[in-house]
Design a protein around this motif. Structure first.
Motif, PDB file in Angstrom:
ATOM      1  N   ILE A 226       0.836  -1.201   0.000  1.00 26.92           N
ATOM      2  CA  ILE A 226       0.000   0.000   0.000  1.00 26.92           C
ATOM      3  C   ILE A 226       0.872   1.252   0.000  1.00 26.92           C
ATOM      4  CG2 ILE A 226      -1.602   1.365   1.402  1.00 26.92           C
ATOM      5  CD1 ILE A 226      -2.928  -1.231   2.258  1.00 26.92           C
ATOM      6  N   SER A 227       1.906   1.246   0.822  1.00 26.91           N
ATOM      7  CA  SER A 227       2.748   2.436   0.957  1.00 26.91           C
ATOM      8  C   SER A 227       3.567   2.702  -0.298  1.00 26.91           C
ATOM      9  CB  SER A 227       3.678   2.274   2.165  1.00 26.91           C
ATOM     10  OG  SER A 227       4.582   1.203   1.969  1.00 26.91           O
ATOM     11  N   LEU A 228       4.003   1.656  -0.977  1.00 25.68           N
ATOM     12  CA  LEU A 228       4.857   1.845  -2.150  1.00 25.68           C
ATOM     13  C   LEU A 228       4.110   2.437  -3.336  1.00 25.68           C
ATOM     14  CD1 LEU A 228       6.993  -1.422  -2.000  1.00 25.68           C
ATOM     15  CD2 LEU A 228       7.779   0.906  -1.553  1.00 25.68           C
ATOM     16  N   LYS A 229       2.805   2.220  -3.397  1.00 26.15           N
ATOM     17  CA  LYS A 229       2.039   2.764  -4.526  1.00 26.15           C
ATOM     18  C   LYS A 229       1.044   3.842  -4.098  1.00 26.15           C
ATOM     19  CE  LYS A 229      -1.273  -1.100  -4.368  1.00 26.15           C
ATOM     20  NZ  LYS A 229      -2.493  -0.330  -4.084  1.00 26.15           N
ATOM     21  N   VAL A 230       1.273   4.443  -2.929  1.00 26.93           N
ATOM     22  CA  VAL A 230       0.346   5.446  -2.433  1.00 26.93           C
ATOM     23  C   VAL A 230       0.309   6.648  -3.373  1.00 26.93           C
ATOM     24  CG1 VAL A 230       2.095   6.566  -0.973  1.00 26.93           C
ATOM     25  CG2 VAL A 230      -0.330   6.752  -0.381  1.00 26.93           C
ATOM     26  N   PHE A 231      -0.880   7.143  -3.635  1.00 28.19           N
ATOM     27  CA  PHE A 231      -1.062   8.280  -4.531  1.00 28.19           C
ATOM     28  C   PHE A 231      -2.175   9.196  -4.039  1.00 28.19           C
ATOM     29  CE2 PHE A 231      -3.557  10.118  -8.009  1.00 28.19           C
ATOM     30  CZ  PHE A 231      -2.608  10.939  -8.606  1.00 28.19           C
ATOM     31  N   ASP A 232      -3.379   8.625  -3.840  1.00 35.05           N
ATOM     32  CA  ASP A 232      -4.540   9.441  -3.524  1.00 35.05           C
ATOM     33  C   ASP A 232      -4.397  10.190  -2.206  1.00 35.05           C
ATOM     34  OD1 ASP A 232      -4.508   6.995  -2.323  1.00 35.05           O
ATOM     35  OD2 ASP A 232      -6.564   6.435  -2.820  1.00 35.05           O
ATOM     36  N   LEU A 233      -3.816   9.545  -1.193  1.00 40.82           N
ATOM     37  CA  LEU A 233      -3.639  10.215   0.091  1.00 40.82           C
ATOM     38  C   LEU A 233      -2.693  11.407  -0.035  1.00 40.82           C
ATOM     39  CD1 LEU A 233      -4.064  10.242   3.191  1.00 40.82           C
ATOM     40  CD2 LEU A 233      -2.034   8.799   3.370  1.00 40.82           C
ATOM     41  N   ILE A 234      -1.589  11.218  -0.758  1.00 42.95           N
ATOM     42  CA  ILE A 234      -0.604  12.292  -0.921  1.00 42.95           C
ATOM     43  C   ILE A 234      -1.226  13.486  -1.632  1.00 42.95           C
ATOM     44  CG2 ILE A 234       1.633  12.906  -1.890  1.00 42.95           C
ATOM     45  CD1 ILE A 234       1.866  10.856   0.310  1.00 42.95           C
ATOM     46  N   VAL A 235      -1.943  13.225  -2.716  1.00 43.73           N
ATOM     47  CA  VAL A 235      -2.533  14.308  -3.505  1.00 43.73           C
ATOM     48  C   VAL A 235      -3.639  14.995  -2.714  1.00 43.73           C
ATOM     49  CG1 VAL A 235      -3.818  14.844  -5.605  1.00 43.73           C
ATOM     50  CG2 VAL A 235      -1.916  13.240  -5.689  1.00 43.73           C
ATOM     51  N   ALA A 236      -4.435  14.236  -1.966  1.00 44.64           N
ATOM     52  CA  ALA A 236      -5.524  14.832  -1.195  1.00 44.64           C
ATOM     53  C   ALA A 236      -5.004  15.734  -0.079  1.00 44.64           C
ATOM     54  CB  ALA A 236      -6.409  13.729  -0.598  1.00 44.64           C
ATOM     55  N   VAL A 237      -3.873  15.366   0.522  1.00 47.75           N
ATOM     56  CA  VAL A 237      -3.322  16.160   1.624  1.00 47.75           C
ATOM     57  C   VAL A 237      -2.523  17.344   1.104  1.00 47.75           C
ATOM     58  CG1 VAL A 237      -1.740  16.159   3.593  1.00 47.75           C
ATOM     59  CG2 VAL A 237      -3.246  14.223   3.217  1.00 47.75           C
TER      60      VAL A 237
END
Length: 293
Positions: A226-237
Motif C-alpha cells: 500500500i505504501s509503495l504505490k500510495v497516490f490518492d492520500l498524498i494528492v488529497a493532503v
C-alpha cells in the motif's frame, strides 16, 4: 476421461475470470513495459524501441531520487507505526475490556473511509499555519502550550508526518489481524508456560509472539505494498508538490502534465517491481508452508 470431465466444468466456470485477469492485469503490465522500452516522449510519435535506456536515464533525474527517498521514509514510518499501534490496540482488546464490540467498530471505522476523504480531513488537521493563523492540530497545540509544527511542509520530517493519516486509517485493520491471531493461540499453551514459571510478559514473548509471525508477515506485506504505490492520500493532503513527491505522483505528473508516456510507464514499471519485491517472496513462503505435511 473421467478426470477430464471432473475438472472441465470448473475450468469453464473460472475461464471468464482467467481471461479478464490475463487481459486487464498481465496484458496491461506487458503493454506498460513495452511502452517503457520506447522513446515515445510525446503523445504523437510512434516511439522506437530503446531497451532499458529509460530505466537507466531515470536515475539521472534529481526528482526521481527525491521521490524514492520520500517513498522509503513514508513506508518505514507508515509500516512501523501501523504495526505497533495495531498490535497495541489488539493487545488491549485481547485482555478483555468492556464494550469490546464498540471499541472494535471504532478502531475499524477509519478503514471504511477512502484515502481521499482521509486526506481532505487530515489536510485541515495538519495545516501548517501557526499562532493566530493556526487551525487543526496546531490550534490545539497552541492552547496546550506545545510547539506548533510545519507538518508535511517540513523538509526533514514532512513525509513522516504524511504517514500519520495512513497510520490512523490502517491501524484498525492491523488490530483486527493481530486480535484474530491472539484469539487463535490455544489457552493450554499459555497455561503451560505459566505453570513453568513464565511471567505474563514471558508468555507473550516466548509463546504468543512467535505464533503471530504469519500474521505479522501478512500485515507487513499488505502495508508495504500500500505504501509503495500510495497516490490518492498524498494528492488529497498536499497536492502534487515536490516536497511530498513519491513515485506514483511523479508518474502522474510525467504522463498527464509533462505528456511523457515513456517516462510514466518507466516509473510505473519500477513501482510494480518494488511491490513484487514484497509480494513474490510472501507468495513463495505461503505455498511452501501449505505444502508442509
Amino acid at each position: 476421461m473421467r478426470r477430464v470431465r471432473t475438472w472441465l466444468p470448473g475450468l469453464f466456470l473460472v475461464a471468464p475470470s482467467i481471461v479478464a485477469i490475463g487481459v486487464f492485469v498481465y496484458g496491461m503490465l506487458g503493454w506498460n513495459v513495452r511502452l517503457a522500452m520506447t522513446d515515445k516522449h510525446d503523445e504523437v510519435s510512434e516511439g522506437d524501441f530503446v531497451g532499458l535506456t529509460n530505466f537507466v536515464d531515470l536515475w539521472d533525474e534529481a526528482r526521481w531520487h527525491l521521490s524514492v527517498n520520500h517513498a522509503i521514509v513514508f513506508t518505514v514510518v507508515f509500516v512501523a507505526g501501523a504495526l505497533l499501534l495495531g498490535w497495541f490496540l489488539a493487545f488491549l482488546m485481547e485482555k478483555g475490556v468492556r464494550g469490546e464490540g464498540t471499541f472494535r467498530a471504532v478502531y475499524l471505522f477509519p478503514m471504511a473511509v477512502s484515502f481521499v476523504a482521509t486526506g481532505i480531513v487530515w489536510r485541515w488537521l495538519m495545516n501548517s499555519g501557526q499562532d493566530e493563523r493556526a487551525v487543526g492540530l496546531n490550534r490545539l497545540f497552541g492552547w496546550l502550550g506545545l510547539p506548533q509544527w510545519d507538518w508535511f511542509r517540513d523538509q526533514e520530517w514532512g513525509m513522516a508526518a504524511m504517514a500519520l493519516p495512513a497510520i490512523w486509517q490502517m491501524s484498525g485493520y492491523v488490530m483486527a489481524l493481530f486480535l484474530a491471531g491472539f484469539r487463535a493461540v490455544p489457552e493450554e499453551l499459555r497455561e503451560a508456560a505459566r505453570v513453568d514459571g513464565c511471567t505474563e510478559w514471558g508468555v507473550y514473548r516466548h509463546v504468543v509472539l512467535p505464533l503471530l509471525r504469519p500474521v505479522t508477515l501478512s500485515a507487513l506485506i499488505i502495508l508495504g505494498h500500500i505504501s509503495l504505490k500510495v497516490f490518492d492520500l498524498i494528492v488529497a493532503v498536499a497536492g502534487k508538490q515536490i516536497i511530498t513527491d513519491v513515485p506514483a505522483v511523479f508518474m502522474w505528473v510525467a504522463v498527464f502534465d509533462s505528456h511523457d508516456p515513456a517516462k510514466g510507464a518507466t516509473i510505473a514499471s519500477y513501482i510494480v517491481l518494488s511491490v513484487a519485491v514484497f509480494v513474490i517472496p510472501y507468495l513463495i513462503w505461503t505455498v511452501r508452508r501449505e505444502r508442509r505435511p
